[in-house]
Design a protein around this motif. Structure first.
Motif, PDB file in Angstrom:
ATOM      1  N   LEU A   1      30.145  57.146  53.148  1.00  0.00           N
ATOM      2  CA  LEU A   1      28.929  56.956  53.708  1.00  0.00           C
ATOM      3  C   LEU A   1      27.251  57.079  52.368  1.00  0.00           C
ATOM      4  O   LEU A   1      27.899  57.960  52.172  1.00  0.00           O
ATOM      5  CB  LEU A   1      28.221  56.962  55.016  1.00  0.00           C
ATOM      6  CG  LEU A   1      29.230  56.474  56.277  1.00  0.00           C
ATOM      7  CD1 LEU A   1      29.233  56.651  57.111  1.00  0.00           C
ATOM      8  CD2 LEU A   1      28.635  54.390  55.747  1.00  0.00           C
ATOM      9  N   HIS A   2      26.708  56.574  52.212  1.00  0.00           N
ATOM     10  CA  HIS A   2      25.953  56.739  51.362  1.00  0.00           C
ATOM     11  C   HIS A   2      24.745  56.086  51.706  1.00  0.00           C
ATOM     12  O   HIS A   2      24.595  54.939  51.677  1.00  0.00           O
ATOM     13  CB  HIS A   2      25.947  55.878  49.440  1.00  0.00           C
ATOM     14  CG  HIS A   2      27.037  56.134  48.920  1.00  0.00           C
ATOM     15  ND1 HIS A   2      27.298  57.074  48.474  1.00  0.00           N
ATOM     16  CD2 HIS A   2      28.659  56.015  49.782  1.00  0.00           C
ATOM     17  CE1 HIS A   2      29.053  57.375  47.723  1.00  0.00           C
ATOM     18  NE2 HIS A   2      28.989  56.237  48.997  1.00  0.00           N
ATOM     19  N   LEU A   3      23.783  56.900  52.538  1.00  0.00           N
ATOM     20  CA  LEU A   3      22.812  56.654  52.970  1.00  0.00           C
ATOM     21  C   LEU A   3      21.144  57.145  52.722  1.00  0.00           C
ATOM     22  O   LEU A   3      20.777  58.331  52.266  1.00  0.00           O
ATOM     23  CB  LEU A   3      22.768  57.034  54.505  1.00  0.00           C
ATOM     24  CG  LEU A   3      23.920  55.899  55.522  1.00  0.00           C
ATOM     25  CD1 LEU A   3      23.837  57.371  56.905  1.00  0.00           C
ATOM     26  CD2 LEU A   3      24.254  55.140  55.051  1.00  0.00           C
ATOM     27  N   ALA A   4      20.375  56.683  53.083  1.00  0.00           N
ATOM     28  CA  ALA A   4      18.669  56.645  52.914  1.00  0.00           C
ATOM     29  C   ALA A   4      17.972  56.749  54.484  1.00  0.00           C
ATOM     30  O   ALA A   4      17.614  55.593  54.655  1.00  0.00           O
ATOM     31  CB  ALA A   4      18.257  56.083  51.907  1.00  0.00           C
ATOM     32  N   PRO A   5      18.735  57.713  54.923  1.00  0.00           N
ATOM     33  CA  PRO A   5      17.920  57.653  56.237  1.00  0.00           C
ATOM     34  C   PRO A   5      16.491  57.365  56.391  1.00  0.00           C
ATOM     35  O   PRO A   5      15.345  56.923  57.760  1.00  0.00           O
ATOM     36  CB  PRO A   5      17.932  58.660  57.337  1.00  0.00           C
ATOM     37  CG  PRO A   5      19.226  59.528  56.281  1.00  0.00           C
ATOM     38  CD  PRO A   5      18.702  59.199  55.326  1.00  0.00           C
ATOM     39  N   ALA A   6      15.330  56.563  55.647  1.00  0.00           N
ATOM     40  CA  ALA A   6      14.008  56.960  55.720  1.00  0.00           C
ATOM     41  C   ALA A   6      14.138  55.760  55.889  1.00  0.00           C
ATOM     42  O   ALA A   6      12.635  54.982  57.078  1.00  0.00           O
ATOM     43  CB  ALA A   6      13.428  57.584  54.550  1.00  0.00           C
ATOM     44  N   GLY A   7      14.776  54.630  56.238  1.00  0.00           N
ATOM     45  CA  GLY A   7      15.235  53.557  56.125  1.00  0.00           C
ATOM     46  C   GLY A   7      15.509  53.051  57.414  1.00  0.00           C
ATOM     47  O   GLY A   7      16.155  53.548  57.482  1.00  0.00           O
TER      48      GLY A   7
END
Length: 286
Positions: free
Chosen positions: A38-44
């Protein structure tokens, strides 16, 4: 598994890739430890929902997670690090290399960028010994709560900000929609530790991430009177604070990153309700 390059979709269509994880080897993509990432930008909010689900299911040793910065590093809102995956997955891909993304290490290609599909596949295909976040008897309610959060809280709060303080309430009353939705959740959580009873489900992921957005992002566009009414749901906000203290919820919540992302995309009317937050999220920030 179906993968539809963005060049074949309308400009407004999101996501570009819709592969699914099947039950067994016949499906092509099936749950194998360490095969996917998984590649995530948790700010979204979508990425935060996936990161939270990943944590609740205890998938660190099964499905590796790459956390990306909250702010994209390409002009089109994508990430340079994800570009090779997009280019390997769609010939002459010209769209943004955006997160979230589920990749297949065996093929070097993208499985999915669609948040609801990824959430469902994590809960149903990678669960292992983790909690049942999509119990069969509650799936209809979970879908209804997800729709309530998106349409009646997120979109209503956003619409209220777009209308500004002097919006045409006679034509459209987004605040009325918002307060009705919050009241519905308040009733569910009065005397209950979770949205659907005694155990966490995917509904709690959706509701909690929605409350994070409401208290940190949408509050900037609601006036003080509106925020006082938002705060007037004690069971709802006590629930949000209680879950924020749990490691699975706190781990990937970075309020500063959430606000930076919001500032980069904000199109709403800034009002006077952005003072003290309802929940002290500082204990949940990494």
């Amino acid at each position: 598994m179906s993968v539809v390059p963005s060049s074949l979709l309308p400009a407004s269509s999101v996501p570009a890739f819709r592969g699914r994880i099947g039950r067994d080897v016949r499906s092509g993509h099936y749950a194998v430890p360490h095969r996917y990432r998984l590649h995530l930008a948790p700010a979204g909010p979508g990425c935060l929902s996936i990161a939270l689900t990943h944590g609740l299911l205890g998938l660190d040793d099964t499905l590796p997670l790459t956390v990306l910065p909250g702010t994209p590093d390409t002009p089109d809102g994508g990430y340079t690090a994800l570009r090779p995956l997009y280019e390997a997955s769609a010939h002459l891909y010209a769209g943004p290399s955006a997160a979230p993304l589920l990749s297949d290490g065996w093929t070097g290609r993208i499985v999915s960028t669609h948040v609801p599909d990824i959430l469902r596949d994590l809960a149903l295909r990678f669960r292992g010994e983790g909690p049942d976040l999509l119990p069969e008897e509650h799936r209809g309610e979970i879908e209804a709560i997800a729709d309530l959060c998106e349409r009646s809280i997120n979109r209503a709060a956003q619409r209220a900000g777009e209308l500004g303080l002097d919006g045409d309430a006679a034509h459209h009353d987004p605040l009325g929609v918002l307060f009705a939705a919050l009241g519905s959740l308040e009733r569910r959580l009065t005397g209950s530790p979770y949205v659907l009873g005694d155990r966490p489900t995917a509904a709690d992921v959706q509701v909690w991430v929605t409350l994070v957005q409401l208290d940190t992002v949408h509050r900037w566009h609601l006036d003080a009177a509106a925020m006082d009414r938002v705060a007037g749901h004690p069971a709802l906000w006590a629930y949000a604070q209680r879950l924020a203290a749990r490691p699975e919820f706190a781990r990937h919540l970075d309020i500063d990153a959430v606000l930076r992302r919001h500032s980069a995309h904000c199109r709403g009317h800034e009002a006077a309700g952005a003072g003290i937050r309802i929940v002290d999220w500082s204990g949940a920030s990494g």
